[in-house]
Enzyme design. Structure first.
Site, PDB file in Angstrom:
ATOM      1  N   ASP A 106      -2.376  -1.191   9.919  1.00 23.54           N
ATOM      2  CA  ASP A 106      -2.553  -1.255   8.469  1.00 23.54           C
ATOM      3  C   ASP A 106      -3.211  -2.553   8.001  1.00 23.54           C
ATOM      4  OD1 ASP A 106      -1.350   1.185   8.085  1.00 23.54           O
ATOM      5  OD2 ASP A 106       0.609   0.368   7.537  1.00 23.54           O
ATOM      6  N   GLY A 151       4.385  -3.823   4.052  1.00 26.06           N
ATOM      7  CA  GLY A 151       4.788  -5.162   3.601  1.00 26.06           C
ATOM      8  C   GLY A 151       4.433  -6.258   4.597  1.00 26.06           C
ATOM      9  N   LYS A 181       0.856  -1.208   0.000  1.00 22.11           N
ATOM     10  CA  LYS A 181       0.000   0.000   0.000  1.00 22.11           C
ATOM     11  C   LYS A 181       0.873   1.232   0.000  1.00 22.11           C
ATOM     12  CE  LYS A 181       0.870   1.894   3.926  1.00 22.11           C
ATOM     13  NZ  LYS A 181       1.287   2.726   4.764  1.00 22.11           N
TER      14      LYS A 181
HETATM   15  O1  C5P Z   1      -0.194  -0.514  14.584  1.00 19.51           O
HETATM   16  P1  C5P Z   1       1.244  -0.726  14.297  1.00 19.51           P
HETATM   17  O2  C5P Z   1       1.849  -1.820  15.149  1.00 19.51           O
HETATM   18  O3  C5P Z   1       1.555  -0.893  12.863  1.00 19.51           O
HETATM   19  O4  C5P Z   1       1.972   0.620  14.711  1.00 19.51           O
HETATM   20  C1  C5P Z   1       3.346   0.718  14.939  1.00 19.51           C
HETATM   21  C2  C5P Z   1       3.622   1.937  15.805  1.00 19.51           C
HETATM   22  O5  C5P Z   1       3.343   3.131  15.080  1.00 19.51           O
HETATM   23  C3  C5P Z   1       2.749   2.015  17.046  1.00 19.51           C
HETATM   24  O6  C5P Z   1       3.328   1.316  18.116  1.00 19.51           O
HETATM   25  C4  C5P Z   1       2.689   3.500  17.312  1.00 19.51           C
HETATM   26  O7  C5P Z   1       3.863   3.902  17.983  1.00 19.51           O
HETATM   27  C5  C5P Z   1       2.737   4.103  15.916  1.00 19.51           C
HETATM   28  N1  C5P Z   1       1.403   4.445  15.397  1.00 19.51           N
HETATM   29  C6  C5P Z   1       0.758   5.558  15.907  1.00 19.51           C
HETATM   30  N2  C5P Z   1      -0.483   5.886  15.416  1.00 19.51           N
HETATM   31  C7  C5P Z   1      -1.073   5.148  14.451  1.00 19.51           C
HETATM   32  C8  C5P Z   1      -0.412   4.017  13.916  1.00 19.51           C
HETATM   33  C9  C5P Z   1       0.826   3.700  14.417  1.00 19.51           C
HETATM   34  O8  C5P Z   1       1.273   6.263  16.788  1.00 19.51           O
HETATM   35  N3  C5P Z   1      -2.271   5.499  14.003  1.00 19.51           N
END
Ligand code: C5P
Length: 286
Positions: free
Chosen positions: A136, A101, A12
Site C-alpha cells: 500500500d 495506517g 486510505k
Molecule cells: O505488502 P504487505 O506487507 O502490506 O502485505 C501483507 C500481507 O498481505 C502479505 O504478506 C501477503 O500475505 C498479503 N498480501 C497478498 N497480496 C497482496 C497484498 C498483500 O497476499 N496483493
C-alpha cells in the site's frame, strides 16, 4: 536549531477490491480502487544522529518493526547516509483496521525525510523504495484516488471524480492482512466488483452507479470469521448509506452517502451502537 518537518499522513479506503488470482510469489493479484480520506496521522520528523520512532499511541511499535522506521532506514541507506531522524507519529488512524495506517506513515517518512534533508530523490525513486516496504505504500505516496493492480503497486491515477462523504466504523477487533489473504478461496467468490463500470461512474461523479460496484471480495473471509462486519454494513445502509463495503482486509467498514447532512446524521445514530465512528470525506491535498 535542528531542522524539522510535519507531514500529514491520510488513511486510505478501498472503494472496490477484486482479487484476480494467486501469484507464484505468494501475493495476490489485485484490482482495487483506492481513495484517500481526511482521517490523518501527523508525522513529525526531526534531524537526529540515529533513527528513533515514538508515538502518542501504545499500539504503534517503537522499534524496527515499525514501517516508518524501515522507511527512514531504506531511504538513508539508499543515499549512503549514516545520520538518522527522530520520528514522532501522532496517531489518529485505527491500527490493524484495513486503512493503511502504517503504510501512510511510512510514505510520509519517505517524502518528509527526502525534503527535510534535501536528498533530491525523485518520485519514481521514492515509489520504488515504497514498493519494497509494503503493497500500500506506493499508493500512499501517490495519493488521491487510483485504480491499483499487481500487488497494489501498479497505479492508474483517477483524477477528478466527486468529493465523497462517508461514515467509517472500526469494529472493536483487528484483522491480520496476511491471515485474511491466506484464508481466501478464489473459487468461493460469487460477487465481484466491475471496476471498469466503477471507474466510469467515478468519472461522471455518479454516486448511485458507484455504489452498485462497491464490492470487496475479501469480505468472503472476514465476514465468515466476524459476522459483525455484515451487521455493521446493514446498519449503515439502514441509516441511509447508498452502499457499504469493508475496506482492504478489514475490519473497517465505510458507508457512502449523498452530499449534504445525511452522513453526519447517520454518524450520530450509529454512535449509539458502535464506539469507533468517524465522519470522513475525500482528502484534498492543500
Ligand atoms: O505488502 P504487505 O506487507 O502490506 O502485505 C501483507 C500481507 O498481505 C502479505 O504478506 C501477503 O500475505 C498479503 N498480501 C497478498 N497480496 C497482496 C497484498 C498483500 O497476499 N496483493
Amino acid at each position: 536549531m535542528l531542522r524539522n518537518i510535519v507531514m500529514e499522513a491520510p488513511a486510505k479506503v478501498n472503494l472496490t477490491l477484486d482479487v484476480k488470482g494467486k501469484r507464484a510469489d505468494g501475493y495476490h493479484e489485485l484490482e482495487t480502487c483506492m481513495h484517500q480520506i481526511d482521517l490523518l496521522d501527523r508525522v513529525h520528523i526531526t534531524e537526529a544522529s540515529r533513527i528513533t520512532v515514538q508515538s502518542n499511541s501504545s499500539s504503534v511499535p517503537d522499534d524496527e518493526s515499525n514501517l516508518a522506521y524501515r522507511a527512514a532506514r531504506a531511504l538513508l541507506e539508499k543515499c549512503g547516509l549514516r545520520t538518522g531522524v527522530r520520528i514522532f507519529i501522532e496517531k489518529n488512524i485505527p491500527v490493524g483496521a484495513g486503512l493503511a495506517g502504517g503504510s501512510t506513515d511510512a510514505a510520509a517518512v519517505l517524502e518528509g525525510v527526502n525534503d527535510l534533508l534535501g536528498l533530491g530523490l525523485d518520485r519514481f525513486e521514492l515509489l520504488e523504495i515504497g514498493a519494497t516496504l509494503g503493497s500500500d505504500v506506493p499508493f500512499c505516496l501517490q495519493g488521491g484516488t487510483a485504480l491499483a493492480r499487481g500487488r497494489g503497486e501498479k497505479l492508474t491515477p483517477l483524477p477528478g471524480g466527486p468529493r465523497i462523504n462517508m461514515v467509517l466504523i472500526k469494529p472493536p477487533f483487528q484483522l491480520s492482512t496476511a491471515r485474511v489473504y491466506a484464508g481466501l478461496d478464489l473459487n468461493s467468490i460469487i460477487e465481484r466488483p466491475d471496476n471498469r463500470a466503477f471507474v466510469a461512474a467515478w468519472e461522471r461523479s455518479d454516486l448511485k452507479s458507484m455504489a452498485v460496484n462497491m464490492i470487496n471480495v475479501l469480505e468472503t473471509v472476514s465476514v465468515a470469521r466476524f459476522p459483525e462486519i455484515a451487521e455493521i454494513k446493514n446498519c449503515l445502509i439502514r441509516k441511509g448509506a447508498l452502499h457499504s463495503v469493508m475496506s482492504g482486509s478489514g475490519p473497517s467498514v465505510i458507508g457512502l452517502f449523498e452530499p449534504g447532512p445525511a452522513a453526519a446524521r447517520a454518524a450520530q445514530k450509529v454512535k449509539e451502537r458502535y464506539q469507533e465512528v468517524y465522519l470522513v470525506s475525500s482528502y484534498l491535498r492543500e
